[in-house]
Scaffold this motif. Structure first.
Motif, PDB file in Angstrom:
ATOM      1  N   ASP A 127       8.122  53.314  12.873  1.00 20.49           N
ATOM      2  CA  ASP A 127       8.820  53.711  14.099  1.00 20.49           C
ATOM      3  C   ASP A 127      10.329  53.749  13.897  1.00 20.49           C
ATOM      4  N   GLN A 128      10.780  53.610  12.661  1.00 18.55           N
ATOM      5  CA  GLN A 128      12.196  53.568  12.294  1.00 18.55           C
ATOM      6  C   GLN A 128      12.867  52.260  12.729  1.00 18.55           C
ATOM      7  N   TRP A 129      12.082  51.265  13.118  1.00 18.82           N
ATOM      8  CA  TRP A 129      12.645  49.965  13.475  1.00 18.82           C
ATOM      9  C   TRP A 129      12.972  49.217  12.190  1.00 18.82           C
ATOM     10  N   VAL A 130      14.061  48.481  12.197  1.00 17.40           N
ATOM     11  CA  VAL A 130      14.519  47.748  11.020  1.00 17.40           C
ATOM     12  C   VAL A 130      14.437  46.247  11.289  1.00 17.40           C
ATOM     13  N   TYR A 131      13.916  45.526  10.322  1.00 18.21           N
ATOM     14  CA  TYR A 131      13.859  44.062  10.348  1.00 18.21           C
ATOM     15  C   TYR A 131      14.727  43.565   9.199  1.00 18.21           C
ATOM     16  N   VAL A 132      15.601  42.622   9.475  1.00 20.16           N
ATOM     17  CA  VAL A 132      16.441  42.034   8.427  1.00 20.16           C
ATOM     18  C   VAL A 132      16.055  40.568   8.302  1.00 20.16           C
ATOM     19  N   HIS A 133      15.729  40.153   7.076  1.00 24.67           N
ATOM     20  CA  HIS A 133      15.348  38.768   6.804  1.00 24.67           C
ATOM     21  C   HIS A 133      16.359  38.153   5.844  1.00 24.67           C
ATOM     22  N   SER A 134      16.726  36.927   6.118  1.00 23.86           N
ATOM     23  CA  SER A 134      17.767  36.264   5.326  1.00 23.86           C
ATOM     24  C   SER A 134      17.309  35.896   3.923  1.00 23.86           C
ATOM     25  N   SER A 135      15.990  35.791   3.722  1.00 25.90           N
ATOM     26  CA  SER A 135      15.474  35.388   2.409  1.00 25.90           C
ATOM     27  C   SER A 135      14.009  35.779   2.295  1.00 25.90           C
ATOM     28  N   ALA A 136      13.478  35.676   1.095  1.00 26.18           N
ATOM     29  CA  ALA A 136      12.052  35.941   0.885  1.00 26.18           C
ATOM     30  C   ALA A 136      11.205  34.937   1.664  1.00 26.18           C
ATOM     31  N   GLU A 137      11.682  33.708   1.771  1.00 23.79           N
ATOM     32  CA  GLU A 137      10.951  32.685   2.529  1.00 23.79           C
ATOM     33  C   GLU A 137      10.915  33.044   4.014  1.00 23.79           C
ATOM     34  N   ASP A 138      12.043  33.506   4.543  1.00 23.20           N
ATOM     35  CA  ASP A 138      12.115  33.936   5.942  1.00 23.20           C
ATOM     36  C   ASP A 138      11.160  35.103   6.180  1.00 23.20           C
ATOM     37  N   LEU A 139      11.159  36.060   5.277  1.00 25.46           N
ATOM     38  CA  LEU A 139      10.268  37.206   5.386  1.00 25.46           C
ATOM     39  C   LEU A 139       8.804  36.754   5.340  1.00 25.46           C
ATOM     40  N   ALA A 140       8.478  35.858   4.431  1.00 22.55           N
ATOM     41  CA  ALA A 140       7.093  35.380   4.294  1.00 22.55           C
ATOM     42  C   ALA A 140       6.610  34.704   5.575  1.00 22.55           C
ATOM     43  N   ARG A 141       7.504  33.981   6.256  1.00 21.32           N
ATOM     44  CA  ARG A 141       7.130  33.326   7.519  1.00 21.32           C
ATOM     45  C   ARG A 141       6.962  34.337   8.652  1.00 21.32           C
TER      46      ARG A 141
END
Length: 130
Positions: A21-35
């Motif tokens: 949908d062209q939405w963007v998610y920004v994660h501070s780290s791989a751990e943040d993304l994994a959660r």
């Protein structure tokens, strides 16, 4: 022979995900993304990048999202195009200006992302009123 610079072996933060949908998610780290990432989101991801604009692949293994490089070469133009689409589709704000390198593009892009209009409004065209 292992790389002298171990940092090149790991994705550089932040990690940026673009969905269908062209939405963007920004994660501070791989751990943040994994959660944060659930298996259902994986089918919606159209692109992902590290902070150096290198494309990533997000997979699901061992009950967690895993991040691996899809390519170690930066794809800055592709990241910029996704961010342009995100800002045009979802915010009232102008996209951040393009830059020649990820190092000069990503910090102001993150600032613009943080300051974006919080309302999720895909089209900035005014609604017709009758």
């Amino acid at each position: 022979m292992p790389h002298a610079n171990h940092e090149m072996d790991e994705p550089r933060n932040p990690l940026i995900i673009v969905d269908d949908d062209q939405w963007v998610y920004v994660h501070s780290s791989a751990e943040d993304l994994a959660r944060a990432v659930e298996p259902a989101l994986l089918d919606d991801i159209v692109d992902a990048f590290d902070g150096s604009a290198r494309p990533l692949r997000i997979t699901w293994a061992e009950d967690s999202a895993q991040v691996v490089f899809a390519d170690r070469a930066p794809h800055l133009r592709r990241l910029q195009e996704h961010m342009d689409s995100f800002f045009r589709a979802w915010t009232m704000n102008a996209p951040p200006p393009h830059a020649a390198t990820a190092e000069t593009y990503v910090p102001p892009m993150l600032e613009a992302y943080a300051l974006r209009n919080e309302l999720r409004h895909k089209s900035k065209r005014p609604r017709k009123t009758e």
